[in-house]
Design a protein around this motif. Structure first.
Motif, PDB file in Angstrom:
ATOM      1  N   THR A 183       0.835  -1.200   0.000  1.00 46.79           N
ATOM      2  CA  THR A 183       0.000   0.000   0.000  1.00 46.79           C
ATOM      3  C   THR A 183       0.873   1.256   0.000  1.00 46.79           C
ATOM      4  N   MET A 184       0.269   2.346  -0.367  1.00 44.40           N
ATOM      5  CA  MET A 184       0.903   3.665  -0.262  1.00 44.40           C
ATOM      6  C   MET A 184      -0.161   4.560   0.346  1.00 44.40           C
ATOM      7  N   GLY A 185       0.121   5.101   1.526  1.00 41.63           N
ATOM      8  CA  GLY A 185      -0.944   5.812   2.226  1.00 41.63           C
ATOM      9  C   GLY A 185      -2.028   4.826   2.606  1.00 41.63           C
ATOM     10  N   ASP A 186      -3.266   5.167   2.347  1.00 40.09           N
ATOM     11  CA  ASP A 186      -4.391   4.309   2.718  1.00 40.09           C
ATOM     12  C   ASP A 186      -4.777   3.329   1.626  1.00 40.09           C
ATOM     13  N   SER A 187      -4.175   3.451   0.440  1.00 41.90           N
ATOM     14  CA  SER A 187      -4.630   2.652  -0.705  1.00 41.90           C
ATOM     15  C   SER A 187      -3.526   1.742  -1.218  1.00 41.90           C
ATOM     16  N   ARG A 188      -3.959   0.742  -1.969  1.00 40.05           N
ATOM     17  CA  ARG A 188      -3.005  -0.138  -2.619  1.00 40.05           C
ATOM     18  C   ARG A 188      -2.151   0.646  -3.599  1.00 40.05           C
ATOM     19  N   LEU A 189      -0.933   0.189  -3.810  1.00 40.00           N
ATOM     20  CA  LEU A 189      -0.043   0.837  -4.766  1.00 40.00           C
ATOM     21  C   LEU A 189      -0.677   0.802  -6.160  1.00 40.00           C
ATOM     22  N   LEU A 190      -1.084  -0.400  -6.610  1.00 41.67           N
ATOM     23  CA  LEU A 190      -1.727  -0.560  -7.914  1.00 41.67           C
ATOM     24  C   LEU A 190      -3.083  -1.248  -7.796  1.00 41.67           C
ATOM     25  N   GLY A 191      -3.172  -2.242  -6.951  1.00 41.60           N
ATOM     26  CA  GLY A 191      -4.420  -2.987  -6.794  1.00 41.60           C
ATOM     27  C   GLY A 191      -4.361  -4.366  -7.409  1.00 41.60           C
ATOM     28  N   ASP A 192      -5.384  -5.190  -7.090  1.00 39.96           N
ATOM     29  CA  ASP A 192      -5.408  -6.579  -7.574  1.00 39.96           C
ATOM     30  C   ASP A 192      -5.669  -6.701  -9.076  1.00 39.96           C
ATOM     31  N   GLY A 193      -6.054  -5.602  -9.715  1.00 45.71           N
ATOM     32  CA  GLY A 193      -6.368  -5.655 -11.158  1.00 45.71           C
ATOM     33  C   GLY A 193      -5.141  -5.594 -12.047  1.00 45.71           C
ATOM     34  N   LYS A 194      -3.957  -5.412 -11.476  1.00 45.94           N
ATOM     35  CA  LYS A 194      -2.714  -5.378 -12.271  1.00 45.94           C
ATOM     36  C   LYS A 194      -1.844  -6.534 -11.841  1.00 45.94           C
ATOM     37  N   THR A 195      -1.826  -7.598 -12.636  1.00 42.31           N
ATOM     38  CA  THR A 195      -1.106  -8.814 -12.268  1.00 42.31           C
ATOM     39  C   THR A 195       0.077  -9.063 -13.203  1.00 42.31           C
ATOM     40  N   TRP A 196       1.032  -9.847 -12.709  1.00 41.96           N
ATOM     41  CA  TRP A 196       2.185 -10.234 -13.539  1.00 41.96           C
ATOM     42  C   TRP A 196       1.718 -11.007 -14.758  1.00 41.96           C
ATOM     43  N   ARG A 197       0.804 -11.957 -14.529  1.00 37.62           N
ATOM     44  CA  ARG A 197       0.357 -12.817 -15.632  1.00 37.62           C
ATOM     45  C   ARG A 197      -0.354 -12.012 -16.709  1.00 37.62           C
ATOM     46  N   GLY A 198      -1.258 -11.111 -16.272  1.00 34.94           N
ATOM     47  CA  GLY A 198      -1.981 -10.289 -17.243  1.00 34.94           C
ATOM     48  C   GLY A 198      -1.030  -9.406 -18.041  1.00 34.94           C
ATOM     49  N   THR A 199      -0.045  -8.838 -17.368  1.00 38.45           N
ATOM     50  CA  THR A 199       0.908  -7.940 -18.022  1.00 38.45           C
ATOM     51  C   THR A 199       1.754  -8.694 -19.045  1.00 38.45           C
ATOM     52  N   LEU A 200       2.228  -9.882 -18.640  1.00 37.13           N
ATOM     53  CA  LEU A 200       3.049 -10.693 -19.549  1.00 37.13           C
ATOM     54  C   LEU A 200       2.209 -11.164 -20.741  1.00 37.13           C
ATOM     55  N   ALA A 201       1.012 -11.657 -20.465  1.00 37.04           N
ATOM     56  CA  ALA A 201       0.148 -12.164 -21.544  1.00 37.04           C
ATOM     57  C   ALA A 201      -0.214 -11.032 -22.511  1.00 37.04           C
ATOM     58  N   GLY A 202      -0.519  -9.856 -21.962  1.00 40.59           N
ATOM     59  CA  GLY A 202      -0.873  -8.728 -22.810  1.00 40.59           C
ATOM     60  C   GLY A 202       0.278  -8.302 -23.698  1.00 40.59           C
ATOM     61  N   THR A 203       1.467  -8.245 -23.116  1.00 39.08           N
ATOM     62  CA  THR A 203       2.645  -7.838 -23.884  1.00 39.08           C
ATOM     63  C   THR A 203       2.936  -8.845 -24.993  1.00 39.08           C
ATOM     64  N   LEU A 204       2.884 -10.138 -24.658  1.00 39.94           N
ATOM     65  CA  LEU A 204       3.166 -11.174 -25.663  1.00 39.94           C
ATOM     66  C   LEU A 204       2.106 -11.172 -26.762  1.00 39.94           C
TER      67      LEU A 204
END
Ligand code: CTP
Ligand code: K
Ligand code: MG
Length: 181
Positions: A38-59
């Protein structure tokens, strides 16, 4: 170049940046990039940004860039305009940049108190375009200069929000996405 040529070129050249977000929706899940931090009271990015999604999207975006490069001669004949091919670094820049822009937008959403999935009109439609263009410029500067003329850039900035609303509406209608943005 006439208006048709500009529009066709704009859509063609941005396809490797349009596909990553949709591929991430299909493939997403697993460990979030921020690891729950987290940063302050909130998540840095949140559960909607995942390693798998990022890798799959890039590929997915990179694979599409390679496919489009193979199809470019035939597609150019079909539409009567010389459509560009994608050097590997250009395809990578567009695809990874689109994911990076989307991640950057989530960072800004969390900082402004928006929960995962909340809409941020304007940012939602253009985050990935800005990321894709910036990364393509850095990774493939001469290709960028030859491809993104002022009219093509203008068409991209005008058409992308429309295409984004349309494709996300379809993904929502098909039950693939939780919100239509
Ligand atoms: N996704 C992912 N990794 C990414 C981008 C997206 O796994 N880098 C997946 C997640 O399952 C996400 C879905 O695609 O929930 C929809 O993407 P998006 O609308 O960008 O995320 P949101 O869940 O709406 O989260 P945010 O508010 O942070 O945009
Ligand atoms: K998003
Ligand atoms: Mg969302």
């Amino acid at each position: 170049m006439d208006v048709f040529g500009v529009v066709v070129t704009a859509v063609w050249v941005m396809l490797p940046a349009y596909v990553p977000n949709n591929a991430a929706v299909l493939a997403g899940g697993g460990r979030p990039i921020d690891g729950g931090r987290t940063m302050g009271d909130s998540r840095l990015l949140g559960d909607g940004k995942t390693w798998r999604g990022t890798l799959a999207g890039t590929l997915a975006g990179l694979a599409l860039a390679i496919l489009l490069s193979v199809l470019a001669p035939a597609a150019s004949d079909l539409v009567g305009h010389a459509l560009p091919t994608f050097p590997l670094l250009a395809g990578l820049g567009l695809a990874f940049g689109a994911m990076l822009g989307d991640i950057g937008a989530s960072f800004l959403k969390r900082r402004s108190g928006r929960e995962r999935g909340a809409a941020f009109p304007g940012l939602d439609q253009l985050d990935f375009v800005v990321g894709a263009l910036a990364c393509a410029l850095v990774l493939a500067p001469s290709w960028f200069g030859a491809t993104f003329t002022v009219p093509v850039l203008a068409a991209i900035l005008l058409l992308t929000p429309l295409l984004h609303v349309l494709t996300n509406g379809i993904a929502y209608g098909l039950g693939l996405k939780n919100e239509p943005w």
